[in-house]
Design an enzyme around this catalytic site. Structure first.
Site, PDB file in Angstrom:
ATOM      1  N   LYS A 202       7.051  14.041  -5.204  1.00  0.00           N
ATOM      2  CA  LYS A 202       7.060  13.410  -3.881  1.00  0.00           C
ATOM      3  C   LYS A 202       8.493  13.367  -3.310  1.00  0.00           C
ATOM      4  CE  LYS A 202       2.600  12.465  -3.824  1.00  0.00           C
ATOM      5  NZ  LYS A 202       2.054  12.948  -5.093  1.00  0.00           N
TER       6      LYS A 202
HETATM    7  C1  LIG Z   1      -2.940  11.880  -1.586  1.00  0.00           C
HETATM    8  C2  LIG Z   1      -2.583  11.171  -2.861  1.00  0.00           C
HETATM    9  N1  LIG Z   1      -3.120   9.968  -3.092  1.00  0.00           N
HETATM   10  C3  LIG Z   1      -2.834   9.277  -4.205  1.00  0.00           C
HETATM   11  C4  LIG Z   1      -1.995   9.778  -5.177  1.00  0.00           C
HETATM   12  C5  LIG Z   1      -1.764   9.008  -6.420  1.00  0.00           C
HETATM   13  O1  LIG Z   1      -0.417   8.693  -6.621  1.00  0.00           O
HETATM   14  P1  LIG Z   1       0.162   8.515  -8.103  1.00  0.00           P
HETATM   15  O2  LIG Z   1       0.213   9.859  -8.744  1.00  0.00           O
HETATM   16  O3  LIG Z   1       1.527   7.944  -7.842  1.00  0.00           O
HETATM   17  O4  LIG Z   1      -0.712   7.557  -8.808  1.00  0.00           O
HETATM   18  C6  LIG Z   1      -1.408  11.025  -4.965  1.00  0.00           C
HETATM   19  C7  LIG Z   1      -0.460  11.548  -5.948  1.00  0.00           C
HETATM   20  O5  LIG Z   1      -0.406  12.476  -6.552  1.00  0.00           O
HETATM   21  C8  LIG Z   1      -1.733  11.753  -3.799  1.00  0.00           C
HETATM   22  O6  LIG Z   1      -1.212  12.961  -3.584  1.00  0.00           O
END
Ligand SMILES: Cc1ncc(COP(=O)(O)O)c(C=O)c1O
Length: 403
Positions: A202
């Site tokens: 990210k």
């Molecule tokens: C669109 C979206 N929602 C939620 C997430 C979940 O985030 P995390 O990986 O920090 O739990 C991601 C991450 O990869 C994502 O790309």
């Protein structure tokens, strides 16, 4: 023609010479000396977990996205869960979201015992189609979860007006969209709650981590309790006031983000603008190179939107190509371009098929996009040569498969 140039022209998939000698990943974190120093300082301090860096990071983040409150979490997924909780989602409720997203967006609805209802996406931005959202509203709908796909903001104004008409809560999944803007507003300042992720690919990273921003003080308080077992004060507050007493007032979790990585997040945030500038530059170069190609569709950008370009997903014009996405994907990988696919539509995952009976065909725009999508490398430390390599490889591969 010499054999070296023949080998360079031949697809690496067929034994030719790859465009570059080493694999370029599709995303990668960037860690500076200042990041490392900031983490080391916390390791030498009194507080490894909920200490001063948590509040500093949250304040800086809230200021950056122009929201009143920012509440940190141990992941974007935990942040989504907390937002679904704070929105009051419960069994019997429905929440409308996009099928073209990471499963976590819809899973947070399931964590609350509620039902995710998918609405198809627009064919240009691949964000929620607001006409489809209206079609999916029922008396049980309680929330809408738009996703800012690849960093392009969803149609938040129209979604907010649907929500206002029906008394719904908008939870924006902006895990791709830190730094995106829409009609002059920063993503993170518009929806009832906006969720970010700090996974290494990210815009900024804390290893694992997430944030919810909101302008609503009551949501912020519930989010803070939810991430800390549902307890009404945290250990540091008790330490400061010299008290031992605490009360658990709701059923929460341990979703805290430690000080160690909040220090990292604070440093990373200082470089966000530089990161965004570079991503926008890379996106502009890609789009200039691909917009004249008959075999590929670069991502659309709507007027008054300034995406943060977490991803750069192109769609293959399969009608003009002799191969399907799988072979083109393999050919690009063989050229040492670390392509990826975002996303397998959520309703097509076995868990969702088994539980809800999806068979495919329910969301034609998202499903058609999925067959064509390929994400090209996009991260801010890509060199100009890396960008050129990607463009060269896409041209090489797609011209080899052009009908
Ligand atoms: C669109 C979206 N929602 C939620 C997430 C979940 O985030 P995390 O990986 O920090 O739990 C991601 C991450 O990869 C994502 O790309």
């Amino acid at each position: 023609m010499g054999s070296a140039s023949t080998l360079a022209q031949m697809l690496a998939l067929h034994g030719g010479q790859p465009v570059r000698p080493t694999l370029l990943p599709y995303g990668r974190q960037s860690i500076s000396e200042a990041d490392i120093q900031a983490v080391v300082e916390v390791l030498r301090s009194d507080w490894l977990t909920t200490g001063p860096k948590v509040g500093e990071f949250e304040e800086a983040f809230a200021a950056r996205v122009q929201a009143r409150h920012a509440v940190s979490f141990s992941s974007g997924t935990a942040a989504l869960h907390a937002a679904a909780f704070a929105a009051g989602l419960k069994p019997g409720d429905e929440a409308i979201t996009s099928p073209l997203t990471f499963a976590a967006t819809a899973n947070c609805v399931l964590y609350q015992g509620a039902t995710p209802v998918f609405a198809d996406v627009r064919s240009d931005t691949l964000n929620l189609d607001t006409v489809e959202v209206r079609r999916r509203l029922t008396s049980k709908t309680r929330a809408i979860l738009p996703v800012d796909f690849a960093g392009h903001p969803a149609e938040l104004e129209e979604i907010a007006s649907i929500a206002a008409e029906r008394g719904l809560i908008v939870i924006e999944d902006a895990c791709h969209a830190l730094g995106s803007e829409l009609n002059g507003h920063r993503v993170g300042s518009v929806a009832d709650m906006t969720v970010f992720s700090f996974h290494p690919v990210k815009h900024i990273t804390t290893g694992e981590g997430g944030m919810v921003t909101t302008n609503n003080g009551a949501f912020a308080e519930t989010l803070r309790r939810f991430r800390n077992h549902g307890i009404s004060s945290d250990a540091r507050q008790r330490h400061a006031s010299g008290q031992w007493h605490y009360e658990m007032v709701l059923l929460g979790f341990n979703y805290r983000l430690p000080d160690i990585v909040c220090a990292l997040g604070l440093e990373q945030l200082k470089r966000l603008d530089e990161n965004l500038r570079r991503r926008r530059e890379i996106a502009a170069r890609y789009s200039a190179a691909f917009s004249s190609m008959p075999t590929v569709l670069p991502p659309a950008v709507l007027e008054a939107c300034d995406p943060a370009w977490h991803l750069y997903p192109v769609r293959l014009r399969l009608e003009k190509l002799t191969a399907r996405r799988a072979e083109i994907f393999a050919a690009l990988r063989a050229e040492n371009i670390g392509v990826n696919v975002h996303y397998i539509p959520v309703h097509l995952h076995p868990y969702y098929r088994d539980r809800f009976g999806y068979q495919g065909g329910e969301y034609p725009v998202a499903e058609d996009a999925y067959e064509r999508l390929i994400s090209l490398p996009m991260f801010h430390s890509m060199s100009d040569q890396d960008v050129q390599d990607v463009i060269k490889a896409v041209r090489k591969v797609l011209s080899a498969y052009h009908l």
